[in-house]
Design an enzyme around this catalytic site. Structure first.
Site, PDB file in Angstrom:
ATOM      1  N   TYR A 134       0.860  -1.200   0.000  1.00 22.36           N
ATOM      2  CA  TYR A 134       0.000   0.000   0.000  1.00 22.36           C
ATOM      3  C   TYR A 134       0.884   1.234   0.000  1.00 22.36           C
ATOM      4  CZ  TYR A 134      -3.521   3.388   1.693  1.00 22.36           C
ATOM      5  OH  TYR A 134      -4.345   4.470   1.850  1.00 22.36           O
ATOM      6  N   LYS A 162      -1.877  -1.539  -3.636  1.00 24.71           N
ATOM      7  CA  LYS A 162      -2.852  -0.452  -3.591  1.00 24.71           C
ATOM      8  C   LYS A 162      -2.053   0.821  -3.808  1.00 24.71           C
ATOM      9  CE  LYS A 162      -6.055   1.966  -0.480  1.00 24.71           C
ATOM     10  NZ  LYS A 162      -6.598   2.043   0.911  1.00 24.71           N
TER      11      LYS A 162
END
Length: 292
Positions: A134, A162
């Site tokens: 992420y 992400k």
């Protein structure tokens, strides 16, 4: 590993004493799965992970797994700015049989790219669970560079990222640098559609708390080459996307969940509850969608 099109970065419900409300967490997880979410990210940064204890996180993992396991992917937010603590929490998530982990770039420490690689490698090799990285430099200060992601992608269970740097050039560089089966997820609701055009898999969403079905329909339309329908849904949802970030996440979305009748409660300090003008902006977006 296919996490699906829409994963919701779920808020953590609190009771009136700001203790975790596990019953409402189950209720919210079920609501999300019934309304467009293929997966749930539990105790991520939208779930206020920096102010949750390890014990609270593990109980949340177990509660959500019990409620929606088998119906949706349950992904544990086990990343932090402590490699050792992240490894410990990751092993707890694996014991519970979760479907994967999400690892945020370490915040505050400001590691170099070699440090980021070593951090993520240490956690990934301590588990057999699929790993989603992420990258959100607006919150962590440090950007996870595409070359570092490509190097991490060589670790067998590092399978997705992400990406929330807000740069379409960086998304393009990621897609060029990564294997075709390495999934890139948007970390910004309003950038989902343009990122799909650049080879993105889907979204780890905040707005899916209130517009999960619509976001799912948009992605499916795009994947079916009905780009005009996907663009029309994006235009419809754009005010909703923006209303979720009129102030620091997760303050607006927690207000939205409360307005839906699910008792998400307040946020923990150092965050403060939504001001009246924020609540009103969120309410308008819910009315627009026909939720209120």
């Amino acid at each position: 590993m296919n996490f699906g099109n829409v994963l919701t970065a779920m808020v953590t419900p609190f009771d009136d004493n700001l203790e975790v409300n596990y019953a409402e967490a189950k209720k919210l997880a079920q609501y999300l799965v019934d309304n467009g979410s293929d997966g749930i990210v539990v105790a991520g940064t939208t779930g206020e992970s920096p102010t949750l204890t390890k014990e609270e996180k593990v109980r949340l993992f177990a509660a959500v797994k019990e409620q929606v396991g088998g119906k949706a992917k349950v992904v544990a937010g086990t990343g932090s700015n402590s490699t050792k603590e992240s490894v410990i929490l990751t092993r707890e998530a694996e014991k519970l049989g979760l479907d994967g982990i999400m690892l945020v770039v370490p915040y505050y420490n400001k590691p170099c790219q070699d440090g980021l690689y070593a951090h993520f490698r240490e956690i990934a090799t301590a588990t057999s669970l699929p790993v989603m990285l992420y990258n959100v430099p607006s919150r962590t200060v440090t950007n996870l560079n595409p070359a570092t992601v490509a190097k991490l992608a060589e670790i067998p269970n590092v399978v997705a990222i992400k990406e929330a740097a807000g740069s379409m050039d960086q998304v393009t560089e990621l897609r060029r640098a990564l294997p075709a089966d390495f999934a890139i997820y948007s970390g910004d609701d309003s950038l989902t559609l343009p990122m799909l055009a650049l080879g993105c898999q889907g979204i780890v969403s905040v707005a899916s708390h209130i517009a999960g079905n619509e976001i799912q329909t948009m992605i499916r339309a795009f994947n079916a080459s009905d780009h005009s329908k996907a663009a029309a849904i994006h235009q419809q949802l754009f005010p909703v996307f923006k209303s979720m970030f009129v102030t620091t996440n997760p303050i607006p979305v927690k207000a939205a969940v409360n307005l839906l009748g699910i008792k998400a409660g307040s946020v923990r300090l150092p965050l403060l509850d939504a001001k009246p003008e924020v609540v009103e902006a969120v309410r308008k977006s819910l009315v627009q969608l026909g939720r209120l």
